[in-house]
Design an enzyme around this catalytic site. Structure first.
Site, short mmCIF file in Angstrom:
data_model
loop_
_atom_site.label_atom_id
_atom_site.label_comp_id
_atom_site.label_asym_id
_atom_site.label_seq_id
_atom_site.Cartn_x
_atom_site.Cartn_y
_atom_site.Cartn_z
N GLU A 237 0.80 -1.24 0.00
CA GLU A 237 0.00 0.00 0.00
C GLU A 237 0.83 1.29 0.00
O GLU A 237 0.60 2.19 0.80
CB GLU A 237 -0.97 0.00 1.19
CG GLU A 237 -1.91 -1.19 1.16
CD GLU A 237 -2.81 -1.31 2.39
OE1 GLU A 237 -2.80 -0.41 3.26
OE2 GLU A 237 -3.54 -2.30 2.48
N HIS B 99 -10.69 -6.05 -2.09
CA HIS B 99 -11.74 -5.82 -1.09
C HIS B 99 -12.88 -5.09 -1.79
O HIS B 99 -12.75 -3.92 -2.12
CB HIS B 99 -11.20 -4.94 0.05
CG HIS B 99 -10.16 -5.61 0.88
ND1 HIS B 99 -10.44 -6.67 1.71
CD2 HIS B 99 -8.83 -5.37 1.01
CE1 HIS B 99 -9.32 -7.04 2.33
NE2 HIS B 99 -8.33 -6.28 1.92
N GLU C 137 -6.44 -10.63 -0.90
CA GLU C 137 -7.25 -10.35 0.30
C GLU C 137 -8.72 -10.29 -0.06
O GLU C 137 -9.47 -9.44 0.44
CB GLU C 137 -6.82 -9.03 0.95
CG GLU C 137 -5.33 -8.96 1.27
CD GLU C 137 -4.90 -7.68 1.99
OE1 GLU C 137 -5.76 -6.91 2.44
OE2 GLU C 137 -3.67 -7.46 2.07
#
Ligand code: G3I
Length: 305
Positions: free
Chosen positions: A127, A206, A235
């Site tokens: 990130e 996500h 994820e």
């Protein structure tokens, strides 16, 4: 094939989940994990605040629990994550540039050494880019004090420690073609052209109503694969329920299977009971560990039944 793991395996992929060490003692949790998944990612246990809470003092207890469980069951382990602005102990933010550089390289070295030979892929940097249209780096101690070169340095250090682990860059909101994914794409392209070691890119995935599965998801995975890296869905969780959620999950699996370098999928938790989206129901098993329609859609998209 009658489990997610065996069906994915028949397609040459792994099917993983985030795992929290604290739940391994719950029998329904462990039996669902062991029956359905062949890869794990520690949800929090390998992060900097867990592994090096004070400088050069390392603690691996809960991450070791997950790794030994996985090894006992022949599951792959994705290491998550070495360099990230979040869950970063405050001492790191207080260092000057010289000390921060050596602390970053020491952290990567000590953690990777401890798990050397046991990790399939590491999220080396997590990130590092901002959301929105700028394509700019996110402010963090690493970015602010070491500058743009910190990512390259982290990857070079990581390669020198465990040359057999795949080294990934991992991010969210990069699942479709947009300014943020373009910025990551350009970084990976630059790394490949200059021989900076990078093997894979993780797409967190996500999804919710504000951030649905993008229509160009597969095309985006493919353009990264075409740069010569593997792509991992790292994820995955999708808010919602019932057939709408199931359809979205099926589409994600189909997109991965259509990209030969999409080597595996990890969902961000075994059960809705423990999802990080508190109160949400984004996973494949409900809070009683019953299979949801989303589970059936994933299994069927993987060619299982
Ligand atoms: O460990 C403490 C515990 O001692 C304390 O009693 C408890 C009370 O709040 O908090 C515990 O820490 C929590 C930790 O999860 C472990 O449960 C933190 O407050 C909580 O913030 C933390 O949340 C994690 C989050 O990352 C933090 O950034 C989620 O579990 C985890 O699912 C989530 O995962 C991230 C990925 O690493 C990166 N991508 C996004 C993804 C979702 O946010």
């Amino acid at each position: 094939a009658t489990s997610l793991a065996s069906a994915a395996s028949a397609k040459g992929r792994y099917f993983g989940t985030a795992v929290a060490a604290g739940h391994l003692g719950e029998s329904a949790y462990a039996s669902t994990l062991d029956a359905e998944f062949n890869a794990v990612t520690p949800e929090n246990e390998m992060k900097w605040d867990a592994t090096e809470p004070s400088r050069n003092s390392f603690s691996f207890g809960s991450a070791d629990q997950i790794v030994s469980h996985a090894q006992g069951k022949g599951m792959k382990v994705r290491g998550h994550t070495l360099v990230w602005h979040s869950q970063l102990p405050s001492w790191v933010g207080g260092l000057n540039a010289t000390d921060l550089r050596s602390a970053m390289n020491n952290h990567i070295t000590q953690v990777m050494q401890h798990y050397k030979g046991k990790i399939y892929a590491w999220d080396v940097v997590n990130e590092a880019y901002q959301d929105g249209s700028s394509g700019a780096r996110r402010s963090s101690p690493f970015q602010d004090k070491l500058g743009n070169g910190f990512i390259e340095e982290a990857f070079r250090t990581a390669r020198s420690v465990d040359p057999n682990a795949k080294l990934c860059y991992n991010d969210y909101n990069t699942d479709g073609v947009n300014a943020k994914s373009n910025a990551v794409y350009n970084m990976v392209k630059d790394f490949k052209s200059r021989g900076v070691p990078i093997d894979c890119v993780g797409f967190q995935s996500h999804f919710n109503s504000a951030s649905p599965v993008p229509s160009d998801y597969q095309a985006n995975l493919q353009r990264f694969a075409d740069l010569g890296v593997d792509v991992h869905i790292t994820e995955l969780d999708i808010e919602g329920s019932g057939s709408a959620q199931a359809t979205n999950y099926g589409n994600v699996v189909k997109a991965c299977l259509a990209v030969s370098r999409c080597t595996g999928i990890t969902v961000w938790g075994v059960t809705d009971k423990y999802s990080w989206r508190s109160g949400g129901t984004p996973l494949l098993f409900d809070s009683n560990y019953a299979k949801k329609p989303a589970y059936d859609a994933v299994l069927s998209a993987l060619g299982g039944s």
